[in-house]
Design a protein around this motif. Sequence first.
Motif, PDB file in Angstrom:
ATOM      1  N   TYR A   1      19.879 -17.703 -19.833  1.00 22.11           N
ATOM      2  CA  TYR A   1      19.210 -16.985 -20.580  1.00 22.11           C
ATOM      3  C   TYR A   1      19.409 -15.811 -20.868  1.00 22.11           C
ATOM      4  CZ  TYR A   1      17.026 -21.414 -19.110  1.00 22.11           C
ATOM      5  OH  TYR A   1      16.456 -22.778 -19.161  1.00 22.11           O
ATOM      6  N   LEU A   2      19.438 -15.521 -22.377  1.00 22.71           N
ATOM      7  CA  LEU A   2      19.352 -14.398 -23.150  1.00 22.71           C
ATOM      8  C   LEU A   2      17.912 -14.574 -23.929  1.00 22.71           C
ATOM      9  CD1 LEU A   2      20.411 -11.743 -24.099  1.00 22.71           C
ATOM     10  CD2 LEU A   2      22.045 -13.250 -25.747  1.00 22.71           C
ATOM     11  N   VAL A   3      17.119 -13.681 -23.502  1.00 21.31           N
ATOM     12  CA  VAL A   3      15.863 -14.182 -24.674  1.00 21.31           C
ATOM     13  C   VAL A   3      16.077 -13.886 -25.733  1.00 21.31           C
ATOM     14  CG1 VAL A   3      14.075 -13.311 -24.970  1.00 21.31           C
ATOM     15  CG2 VAL A   3      14.810 -13.598 -22.716  1.00 21.31           C
ATOM     16  N   MET A   4      15.905 -14.780 -27.151  1.00 21.21           N
ATOM     17  CA  MET A   4      15.787 -13.625 -28.251  1.00 21.21           C
ATOM     18  C   MET A   4      14.351 -14.487 -28.848  1.00 21.21           C
ATOM     19  SD  MET A   4      19.043 -16.968 -28.922  1.00 21.21           S
ATOM     20  CE  MET A   4      19.052 -16.402 -30.609  1.00 21.21           C
ATOM     21  N   GLU A   5      14.619 -13.905 -29.939  1.00 16.40           N
ATOM     22  CA  GLU A   5      12.764 -14.181 -30.894  1.00 16.40           C
ATOM     23  C   GLU A   5      11.889 -15.536 -30.989  1.00 16.40           C
ATOM     24  OE1 GLU A   5      11.651 -11.088 -31.813  1.00 16.40           O
ATOM     25  OE2 GLU A   5      13.721  -9.362 -31.252  1.00 16.40           O
ATOM     26  N   ASN A   6      10.817 -15.171 -31.008  1.00 17.64           N
ATOM     27  CA  ASN A   6      10.748 -16.566 -31.654  1.00 17.64           C
ATOM     28  C   ASN A   6      10.996 -17.701 -30.562  1.00 17.64           C
ATOM     29  OD1 ASN A   6      10.388 -15.016 -34.280  1.00 17.64           O
ATOM     30  ND2 ASN A   6      12.234 -16.194 -35.042  1.00 17.64           N
ATOM     31  N   GLY A   7      10.509 -17.180 -29.377  1.00 17.36           N
ATOM     32  CA  GLY A   7       9.775 -17.757 -28.035  1.00 17.36           C
ATOM     33  C   GLY A   7      11.483 -19.268 -27.495  1.00 17.36           C
TER      34      GLY A   7
ATOM     35  N   SER B   1      14.005 -24.014 -26.689  1.00 23.57           N
ATOM     36  CA  SER B   1      13.363 -23.008 -26.417  1.00 23.57           C
ATOM     37  C   SER B   1      13.334 -22.372 -24.839  1.00 23.57           C
ATOM     38  CB  SER B   1      11.916 -24.448 -26.982  1.00 23.57           C
ATOM     39  OG  SER B   1      10.410 -24.036 -26.843  1.00 23.57           O
ATOM     40  N   TYR B   2      11.718 -21.543 -25.706  1.00 21.08           N
ATOM     41  CA  TYR B   2      11.717 -20.677 -23.966  1.00 21.08           C
ATOM     42  C   TYR B   2      11.111 -19.726 -23.847  1.00 21.08           C
ATOM     43  CZ  TYR B   2      13.497 -18.604 -19.274  1.00 21.08           C
ATOM     44  OH  TYR B   2      13.449 -18.050 -17.730  1.00 21.08           O
ATOM     45  N   PRO B   3       9.592 -19.679 -24.292  1.00 22.05           N
ATOM     46  CA  PRO B   3       8.830 -18.870 -23.714  1.00 22.05           C
ATOM     47  C   PRO B   3       8.616 -18.390 -23.094  1.00 22.05           C
ATOM     48  CG  PRO B   3       7.952 -21.754 -23.933  1.00 22.05           C
ATOM     49  CD  PRO B   3       8.858 -21.759 -24.206  1.00 22.05           C
ATOM     50  N   THR B   4       8.873 -17.057 -23.026  1.00 20.05           N
ATOM     51  CA  THR B   4       8.576 -16.338 -21.940  1.00 20.05           C
ATOM     52  C   THR B   4       8.048 -15.110 -22.074  1.00 20.05           C
ATOM     53  OG1 THR B   4      10.318 -15.032 -20.432  1.00 20.05           O
ATOM     54  CG2 THR B   4      10.416 -15.154 -22.479  1.00 20.05           C
ATOM     55  N   ARG B   5       7.309 -14.070 -20.938  1.00 19.56           N
ATOM     56  CA  ARG B   5       6.930 -12.645 -21.991  1.00 19.56           C
ATOM     57  C   ARG B   5       8.201 -11.395 -21.309  1.00 19.56           C
ATOM     58  NH1 ARG B   5       3.789 -15.132 -17.516  1.00 19.56           N
ATOM     59  NH2 ARG B   5       4.483 -13.700 -16.007  1.00 19.56           N
ATOM     60  N   GLU B   6       9.138 -12.011 -20.822  1.00 16.99           N
ATOM     61  CA  GLU B   6      10.042 -10.980 -20.769  1.00 16.99           C
ATOM     62  C   GLU B   6      10.674 -10.846 -22.582  1.00 16.99           C
ATOM     63  OE1 GLU B   6      10.958  -9.487 -18.929  1.00 16.99           O
ATOM     64  OE2 GLU B   6      10.363 -11.042 -17.280  1.00 16.99           O
ATOM     65  N   ARG B   7      10.696  -9.574 -22.509  1.00 14.50           N
ATOM     66  CA  ARG B   7      11.815  -8.942 -24.746  1.00 14.50           C
ATOM     67  C   ARG B   7      13.141  -9.930 -25.022  1.00 14.50           C
ATOM     68  NH1 ARG B   7      14.950  -4.879 -24.025  1.00 14.50           N
ATOM     69  NH2 ARG B   7      15.100  -3.293 -22.899  1.00 14.50           N
ATOM     70  N   PRO B   8      12.972  -9.497 -25.640  1.00  9.63           N
ATOM     71  CA  PRO B   8      14.479  -9.551 -26.311  1.00  9.63           C
ATOM     72  C   PRO B   8      15.319  -9.117 -25.725  1.00  9.63           C
ATOM     73  CG  PRO B   8      13.079 -10.859 -28.362  1.00  9.63           C
ATOM     74  CD  PRO B   8      11.869  -9.901 -26.844  1.00  9.63           C
ATOM     75  N   GLY B   9      16.386  -9.604 -25.929  1.00  5.85           N
ATOM     76  CA  GLY B   9      17.518  -9.300 -24.698  1.00  5.85           C
ATOM     77  C   GLY B   9      17.662  -9.207 -23.124  1.00  5.85           C
ATOM     78  N   THR B  10      16.723  -9.004 -22.704  1.00  2.00           N
ATOM     79  CA  THR B  10      16.053  -9.816 -21.404  1.00  2.00           C
ATOM     80  C   THR B  10      17.575 -10.807 -20.705  1.00  2.00           C
ATOM     81  OG1 THR B  10      14.489  -8.501 -21.132  1.00  2.00           O
ATOM     82  CG2 THR B  10      14.893 -10.253 -19.752  1.00  2.00           C
ATOM     83  N   LEU B  11      18.340 -10.617 -19.679  1.00  8.32           N
ATOM     84  CA  LEU B  11      18.602 -11.909 -19.221  1.00  8.32           C
ATOM     85  C   LEU B  11      17.967 -12.661 -17.714  1.00  8.32           C
ATOM     86  CD1 LEU B  11      22.341 -10.073 -18.915  1.00  8.32           C
ATOM     87  CD2 LEU B  11      21.529 -12.285 -20.621  1.00  8.32           C
ATOM     88  N   VAL B  12      17.711 -13.580 -17.620  1.00  6.11           N
ATOM     89  CA  VAL B  12      16.845 -14.677 -16.819  1.00  6.11           C
ATOM     90  C   VAL B  12      17.989 -15.861 -16.044  1.00  6.11           C
ATOM     91  CG1 VAL B  12      14.914 -15.808 -16.699  1.00  6.11           C
ATOM     92  CG2 VAL B  12      14.994 -14.313 -18.243  1.00  6.11           C
ATOM     93  N   VAL B  13      18.561 -15.223 -14.963  1.00  9.46           N
ATOM     94  CA  VAL B  13      18.821 -16.302 -14.071  1.00  9.46           C
ATOM     95  C   VAL B  13      18.272 -17.548 -13.561  1.00  9.46           C
ATOM     96  CG1 VAL B  13      20.627 -16.826 -12.464  1.00  9.46           C
ATOM     97  CG2 VAL B  13      20.578 -14.610 -13.815  1.00  9.46           C
ATOM     98  N   ASP B  14      18.039 -18.833 -13.602  1.00  7.19           N
ATOM     99  CA  ASP B  14      16.883 -19.781 -13.207  1.00  7.19           C
ATOM    100  C   ASP B  14      18.070 -20.306 -12.397  1.00  7.19           C
ATOM    101  OD1 ASP B  14      15.564 -21.770 -12.764  1.00  7.19           O
ATOM    102  OD2 ASP B  14      14.897 -22.281 -14.445  1.00  7.19           O
ATOM    103  N   THR B  15      18.027 -19.461 -10.569  1.00  9.23           N
ATOM    104  CA  THR B  15      19.640 -20.599 -10.226  1.00  9.23           C
ATOM    105  C   THR B  15      18.292 -21.678  -9.253  1.00  9.23           C
ATOM    106  OG1 THR B  15      19.052 -17.211  -9.250  1.00  9.23           O
ATOM    107  CG2 THR B  15      19.681 -19.563  -7.544  1.00  9.23           C
ATOM    108  N   PRO B  16      17.504 -22.360  -9.204  1.00  7.27           N
ATOM    109  CA  PRO B  16      17.079 -23.541  -8.969  1.00  7.27           C
ATOM    110  C   PRO B  16      18.504 -24.527 -10.248  1.00  7.27           C
ATOM    111  CG  PRO B  16      15.176 -22.232  -8.068  1.00  7.27           C
ATOM    112  CD  PRO B  16      16.303 -21.152  -9.225  1.00  7.27           C
ATOM    113  N   ASN B  17      17.825 -23.859 -11.286  1.00  7.11           N
ATOM    114  CA  ASN B  17      17.997 -24.967 -12.056  1.00  7.11           C
ATOM    115  C   ASN B  17      19.938 -24.535 -13.287  1.00  7.11           C
ATOM    116  OD1 ASN B  17      15.690 -26.286 -12.513  1.00  7.11           O
ATOM    117  ND2 ASN B  17      15.029 -24.613 -12.749  1.00  7.11           N
ATOM    118  N   ARG B  18      19.992 -23.916 -12.161  1.00  8.36           N
ATOM    119  CA  ARG B  18      21.464 -24.374 -13.086  1.00  8.36           C
ATOM    120  C   ARG B  18      21.445 -23.006 -14.170  1.00  8.36           C
ATOM    121  NH1 ARG B  18      21.004 -24.415  -7.472  1.00  8.36           N
ATOM    122  NH2 ARG B  18      22.589 -25.825  -6.370  1.00  8.36           N
ATOM    123  N   PHE B  19      20.689 -22.516 -14.347  1.00 10.21           N
ATOM    124  CA  PHE B  19      20.734 -21.931 -16.439  1.00 10.21           C
ATOM    125  C   PHE B  19      21.282 -20.088 -16.321  1.00 10.21           C
ATOM    126  CE2 PHE B  19      18.602 -26.218 -16.742  1.00 10.21           C
ATOM    127  CZ  PHE B  19      20.114 -26.606 -17.124  1.00 10.21           C
TER     128      PHE B  19
END
Length: 226
Positions: free
Chosen positions: A95-101, A75-93
Amino acid sequence: MTRRAALVGLGAMALAGCQTTGSNPRLQAASSAPPAPVIDPYYLQMYAAMPQERFPLPAVDLRRVDPMYFRQVVSYPTRERPGTLVVDTPNRFLYLVMENGQALRYGVGIGRAGFDWGGRARIAYKRAWPRWTPPAEMIARQPELEPYRNGMEPGLDNPLGARALYIFEGNRDTIYRIHGTMEYWTIGKAVSSGCVRLINQDVIDLAARVPNNTPIVVLQGNEGIA
């Protein structure tokens, strides 16, 4: 008591002293040792050997990777549109944003001093089994890299691994990459020279999912969910 009876009694006591009892501390320690972790066959298949690759990849020893860093949909609710990559540096993850949160989450390793660039950029292009050319400042710090000033041939020993995704800010190369690594036990740690590293099986999967010009957001501090 006769001498014969006394000798028989002593022999019985000696035999009793050689018997295994439940009070043996070494055996107690062995019996209380935790069992070896059982790896879900789903993940064993996900990180299996890839003999079809240009340089055949061995299977990942998942006992050396924290399961929280296995590739998984979360689960990853975000304002970024699907297809965006998000690098969470502090937590070492990553994310490739998908549909439906939801998002496809990968575990990553980062640079020892932290991935010291943050903000918005794009994946300008990708390379399979890329050459690696260390920057001049890295060679100055590590003179043993001098033989690779003009590039290292691709292969299992190449620091960029099986795939590299090149991060550009506009038309400017940031010098940062998302790339694979054979050192899968470093995922979740800060050990690289600044790039975002994934298990080779993961970076192959990621590269197949994202096209050129994919937007990427790098979070450095406590920005929270993008």
